[in-house]
Each structure stands twice: as structure tokens, then as C-alpha cells.
Design an enzyme around this catalytic site. Sequence first.
Site, PDB file in Angstrom:
ATOM      1  N   TYR A   1       0.850  -1.204   0.000  1.00  0.00           N
ATOM      2  CA  TYR A   1       0.000   0.000   0.000  1.00  0.00           C
ATOM      3  C   TYR A   1       0.882   1.249   0.000  1.00  0.00           C
ATOM      4  O   TYR A   1       0.678   2.179  -0.773  1.00  0.00           O
ATOM      5  CB  TYR A   1      -0.902  -0.037   1.234  1.00  0.00           C
TER       6      TYR A   1
ATOM      7  N   LYS B   1       1.150   4.184  -2.946  1.00  0.00           N
ATOM      8  CA  LYS B   1       0.819   5.590  -2.680  1.00  0.00           C
ATOM      9  C   LYS B   1       2.029   6.499  -2.936  1.00  0.00           C
ATOM     10  O   LYS B   1       1.869   7.628  -3.400  1.00  0.00           O
ATOM     11  CB  LYS B   1       0.289   5.747  -1.251  1.00  0.00           C
TER      12      LYS B   1
HETATM   13  N1  LIG Z   1      -9.759   5.773   4.702  1.00  0.00           N
HETATM   14  C1  LIG Z   1      -8.537   6.251   4.928  1.00  0.00           C
HETATM   15  O1  LIG Z   1      -8.060   6.317   6.070  1.00  0.00           O
HETATM   16  C2  LIG Z   1      -7.725   6.760   3.772  1.00  0.00           C
HETATM   17  C3  LIG Z   1      -6.654   7.624   4.067  1.00  0.00           C
HETATM   18  C4  LIG Z   1      -5.868   8.102   3.036  1.00  0.00           C
HETATM   19  C5  LIG Z   1      -6.141   7.735   1.730  1.00  0.00           C
HETATM   20  N2  LIG Z   1      -7.169   6.898   1.473  1.00  0.00           N
HETATM   21  C6  LIG Z   1      -7.413   6.574   0.066  1.00  0.00           C
HETATM   22  O2  LIG Z   1      -8.653   7.159  -0.311  1.00  0.00           O
HETATM   23  C7  LIG Z   1      -9.218   6.398  -1.367  1.00  0.00           C
HETATM   24  C8  LIG Z   1     -10.654   6.060  -1.013  1.00  0.00           C
HETATM   25  O3  LIG Z   1     -10.637   5.208   0.107  1.00  0.00           O
HETATM   26  P1  LIG Z   1     -11.820   5.103   1.166  1.00  0.00           P
HETATM   27  O4  LIG Z   1     -11.200   5.145   2.489  1.00  0.00           O
HETATM   28  O5  LIG Z   1     -12.903   6.030   0.826  1.00  0.00           O
HETATM   29  O6  LIG Z   1     -12.236   3.594   0.899  1.00  0.00           O
HETATM   30  P2  LIG Z   1     -13.634   2.883   0.708  1.00  0.00           P
HETATM   31  O7  LIG Z   1     -13.340   1.440   0.809  1.00  0.00           O
HETATM   32  O8  LIG Z   1     -14.655   3.498   1.595  1.00  0.00           O
HETATM   33  O9  LIG Z   1     -14.040   3.266  -0.782  1.00  0.00           O
HETATM   34  C9  LIG Z   1     -13.297   2.825  -1.887  1.00  0.00           C
HETATM   35  C10 LIG Z   1     -14.218   2.633  -3.070  1.00  0.00           C
HETATM   36  O10 LIG Z   1     -13.414   2.192  -4.164  1.00  0.00           O
HETATM   37  C11 LIG Z   1     -14.117   1.178  -4.846  1.00  0.00           C
HETATM   38  N3  LIG Z   1     -13.194   0.320  -5.588  1.00  0.00           N
HETATM   39  C12 LIG Z   1     -12.329  -0.582  -5.089  1.00  0.00           C
HETATM   40  N4  LIG Z   1     -11.704  -1.215  -6.076  1.00  0.00           N
HETATM   41  C13 LIG Z   1     -12.175  -0.700  -7.227  1.00  0.00           C
HETATM   42  C14 LIG Z   1     -11.904  -0.959  -8.589  1.00  0.00           C
HETATM   43  N5  LIG Z   1     -11.043  -1.900  -8.968  1.00  0.00           N
HETATM   44  N6  LIG Z   1     -12.548  -0.211  -9.521  1.00  0.00           N
HETATM   45  C15 LIG Z   1     -13.453   0.725  -9.150  1.00  0.00           C
HETATM   46  N7  LIG Z   1     -13.763   0.981  -7.876  1.00  0.00           N
HETATM   47  C16 LIG Z   1     -13.124   0.292  -6.925  1.00  0.00           C
HETATM   48  C17 LIG Z   1     -14.852   0.412  -3.757  1.00  0.00           C
HETATM   49  O11 LIG Z   1     -15.941  -0.327  -4.285  1.00  0.00           O
HETATM   50  C18 LIG Z   1     -15.275   1.532  -2.835  1.00  0.00           C
HETATM   51  O12 LIG Z   1     -16.554   2.004  -3.155  1.00  0.00           O
HETATM   52  C19 LIG Z   1      -8.317   5.186  -1.550  1.00  0.00           C
HETATM   53  O13 LIG Z   1      -7.432   5.418  -2.628  1.00  0.00           O
HETATM   54  C20 LIG Z   1      -7.554   5.111  -0.245  1.00  0.00           C
HETATM   55  O14 LIG Z   1      -6.317   4.486  -0.407  1.00  0.00           O
HETATM   56  C21 LIG Z   1      -7.986   6.409   2.458  1.00  0.00           C
HETATM   57  C1  LIG Z   2      -5.973   0.051   7.649  1.00  0.00           C
HETATM   58  C2  LIG Z   2      -5.498   1.471   7.658  1.00  0.00           C
HETATM   59  C3  LIG Z   2      -5.469   2.039   6.304  1.00  0.00           C
HETATM   60  C4  LIG Z   2      -5.268   3.516   6.283  1.00  0.00           C
HETATM   61  C5  LIG Z   2      -4.642   3.899   5.027  1.00  0.00           C
HETATM   62  C6  LIG Z   2      -4.700   5.344   4.778  1.00  0.00           C
HETATM   63  O1  LIG Z   2      -4.192   5.670   3.526  1.00  0.00           O
HETATM   64  C7  LIG Z   2      -4.146   6.198   5.888  1.00  0.00           C
HETATM   65  C8  LIG Z   2      -2.878   6.420   6.090  1.00  0.00           C
HETATM   66  C9  LIG Z   2      -2.462   7.390   7.090  1.00  0.00           C
HETATM   67  C10 LIG Z   2      -1.237   7.496   7.510  1.00  0.00           C
HETATM   68  C11 LIG Z   2      -0.202   6.530   7.100  1.00  0.00           C
HETATM   69  C12 LIG Z   2       1.160   7.029   7.141  1.00  0.00           C
HETATM   70  C13 LIG Z   2       1.904   7.208   8.206  1.00  0.00           C
HETATM   71  C14 LIG Z   2       1.384   7.080   9.593  1.00  0.00           C
HETATM   72  C15 LIG Z   2       1.841   8.229  10.445  1.00  0.00           C
HETATM   73  C16 LIG Z   2       1.021   9.133  10.993  1.00  0.00           C
HETATM   74  C17 LIG Z   2      -0.411   9.159  10.821  1.00  0.00           C
HETATM   75  C18 LIG Z   2      -1.000  10.460  11.337  1.00  0.00           C
HETATM   76  C19 LIG Z   2      -2.389  10.602  10.846  1.00  0.00           C
HETATM   77  C20 LIG Z   2      -2.918  11.966  11.206  1.00  0.00           C
HETATM   78  O2  LIG Z   2      -2.297  12.730  11.900  1.00  0.00           O
HETATM   79  O3  LIG Z   2      -4.006  12.291  10.723  1.00  0.00           O
END
Ligand SMILES: NC(=O)c1ccc[n+]([C@@H]2O[C@H](COP(=O)([O-])OP(=O)(O)OC[C@H]3O[C@@H](n4cnc5c(N)ncnc54)[C@H](O)[C@@H]3O)[C@@H](O)[C@H]2O)c1
Ligand SMILES: CCCCC[C@H](O)/C=C/C=C\C/C=C\C/C=C\CCCC(=O)O
Length: 259
Positions: A152, A156
Site C-alpha cells: 500500500y 501511494k
Molecule cells: N480511509 C482512509 O483512512 C484513507 C486515508 C488516506 C487515503 N485513502 C485513500 O482514499 C481512497 C478512497 O478510500 P476510502 O477510504 O474512501 O475507501 P472505501 O473502501 O470506503 O471506498 C473505496 C471505493 O473504491 C471502490 N473500488 C475498489 N476497487 C475498485 C476498482 N477496482 N474499480 C473501481 N472501484 C473500486 C470500492 O468499491 C469503494 O466504493 C483510496 O485510494 C484510499 O487508499 C484512504
Molecule cells: C488500515 C489502515 C489504512 C489507512 C490507510 C490510509 O491511507 C491512511 C494512512 C495514514 C497514515 C499513514 C502514514 C503514516 C502514519 C503516520 C502518521 C499518521 C498520522 C495521521 C494523522 O495525523 O491524521
Amino acid sequence: MMILNDKVAVVTGASQGLGRGFAEILLENGAKVALLDLNETLGREVQAHFNEIYGSDRTQFYPCDVASDELFKDAFQKVLHKFGRVDVFCNNAGILNEKDWEKTVSINLSGVVRGTYLAMDHMKKQNGGQGGVIINVASMAGLGPLPGAPIYTATKHGVVGFSRALAETSNIADYGVRINALCPGFVRTALLNSFQTDEKAMLESIMEKAKFLEVEDVAKAFLLLVKDESLNGAVLVVASAGTAFMSFPTELPRTPVTL
Ligand SMILES: NC(=O)c1ccc[n+]([C@@H]2O[C@H](COP(=O)([O-])OP(=O)(O)OC[C@H]3O[C@@H](n4cnc5c(N)ncnc54)[C@H](O)[C@@H]3O)[C@@H](O)[C@H]2O)c1
Ligand SMILES: CCCCC[C@H](O)/C=C/C=C\C/C=C\C/C=C\CCCC(=O)O
């Protein structure tokens, strides 16, 4: 500032979570929005909900798998057929699956590349396009390591590097297209309940200590990247401590060693 009234936006992964939030803030600001997602049931529910609030012809859901060249192109063509143009493209779909790591690469990184090039080919001035903006959703894990999730983290970091390099390319070649990356911290979405890793306890312990963001806060930061026409190649971090642009050194910081 980009005026979004009557502009057309595409958001991948828009059936829930952050993608749904990005779609909604675009609608609130006047855009028409195509929702692309694998999850058809939720996608159609979201479309129906948005139709009630924002009017019946401003949102359309299209089933799409960003891991497939063919299905992604097909969905994009359907968007163009319905709305006639695309001005804003958000590559948001993502998963955290360390076990099926090739799938994670294919969605989180290759999927972003696919979407970006589809949008770029349509928007760039050299192809007769009218310009536009592409927002790629990375993560704070695109800037530093997320223990328990090396794949992951790699995808990213890839999204951040790809977006920055293409932004410079677009600037130098004058494509008329801006590319920015968004790096949120933790947000309570379905992704946090569905992650797959052999190091589950490691991630759970990190999340126990983390402060969580709201989807709405991340959506506001997303909107800034869309609307501010001075931003190209920007990397915006949304963390619990606040929202801030990343600055990158123009010379690589190094610690010399004597061999
Ligand atoms: N939730 C977090 O903490 C967080 C933090 C930072 C970044 N992100 C990123 O934000 C983005 C959205 O994540 P989220 O947290 O809203 O997740 P989520 O699981 O709530 O939503 C993701 C959506 O993507 C869709 N999806 C998955 N695979 C797919 C594919 N192959 N084609 C089309 N659609 C697909 C899923 O069906 C789902 O509706 C992701 O790229 C994730 O990595 C999430
Ligand atoms: C199962 C967890 C998946 C979360 C993935 C998502 O992309 C979030 C990532 C967030 C941070 C990852 C990187 C480093 C961690 C260090 C600090 C986090 C601080 C978060 C904050 O201050 O909001």
C-alpha cells in the site's frame, strides 16, 4: 479560481467513503458528476440520493473496474457520450490488500495511471481538448511508511511521484492540464474494515493511537486542489494536526559517507 458550474467531473471509487464525499462537494459547487465504482448496488443508491438533492440529471453512476483497461475505457466513453466533456477527473478508487499485492498495485497505482492517461488524452490542448484538472488520491502513506502495509505504501508513493512528474511534464509541454495529489491521514471508511495483511495487529495498534479525520474535511481540501488554478504538481496533506502543502527539496538532502 475554476468555476464548477456546468463543468463535468468523474470520480472513481465514488460509491462510498472519500469518493462519495468528493462527488458531493463537486455537486454542491455546481458540477455534474459521473460516479464510477465496482460496487453497483451502493453506486446506484448514491446516484438516487444525489438525484433527489441535486436534481435528476446531474449525477450518473457507471459500473467500472479501474484495474481493467477495457472496462475503464468503456466507462469513460459512456461518460463522454452522456455529458459531452470531462473537466475534472479524480482517481480515488483504492484498496489495502497486502496478501493479493498485485491486485493492490493494479488498482492503487496502475488504476491511477489508467485514469490519468484517459483524462489527459481527452483534456490536453494538443488533442483539441479544453484543459482540466486531475486529482490523484494518495495518502500520508505516500510520503512515509505505513507499517504492516508495504505494498500500500509503495503504491501511494508511486501515485505521488507519478502525479508530480506528470504535472511538470504538463507544465513544460503546455498541455493545459493540472495534476495534483491529495494525501489524507486516517478516515473511518469501509477501507479500514476490509484491509488484508498478515500484520493486522500492527495496523490496528497504529489506528488505536490515531486521530481520525472526517470525510468532509478531506473533501474541502480536495476542492481546493480542484479550484485553485495556480496549483499544478501540488501535494496536499490532510492530517489531524491540520492541512498543509508538502514542500519538496530541489536538491536531495544527503548525508555524505566516506568509503
Ligand atoms: N480511509 C482512509 O483512512 C484513507 C486515508 C488516506 C487515503 N485513502 C485513500 O482514499 C481512497 C478512497 O478510500 P476510502 O477510504 O474512501 O475507501 P472505501 O473502501 O470506503 O471506498 C473505496 C471505493 O473504491 C471502490 N473500488 C475498489 N476497487 C475498485 C476498482 N477496482 N474499480 C473501481 N472501484 C473500486 C470500492 O468499491 C469503494 O466504493 C483510496 O485510494 C484510499 O487508499 C484512504
Ligand atoms: C488500515 C489502515 C489504512 C489507512 C490507510 C490510509 O491511507 C491512511 C494512512 C495514514 C497514515 C499513514 C502514514 C503514516 C502514519 C503516520 C502518521 C499518521 C498520522 C495521521 C494523522 O495525523 O491524521
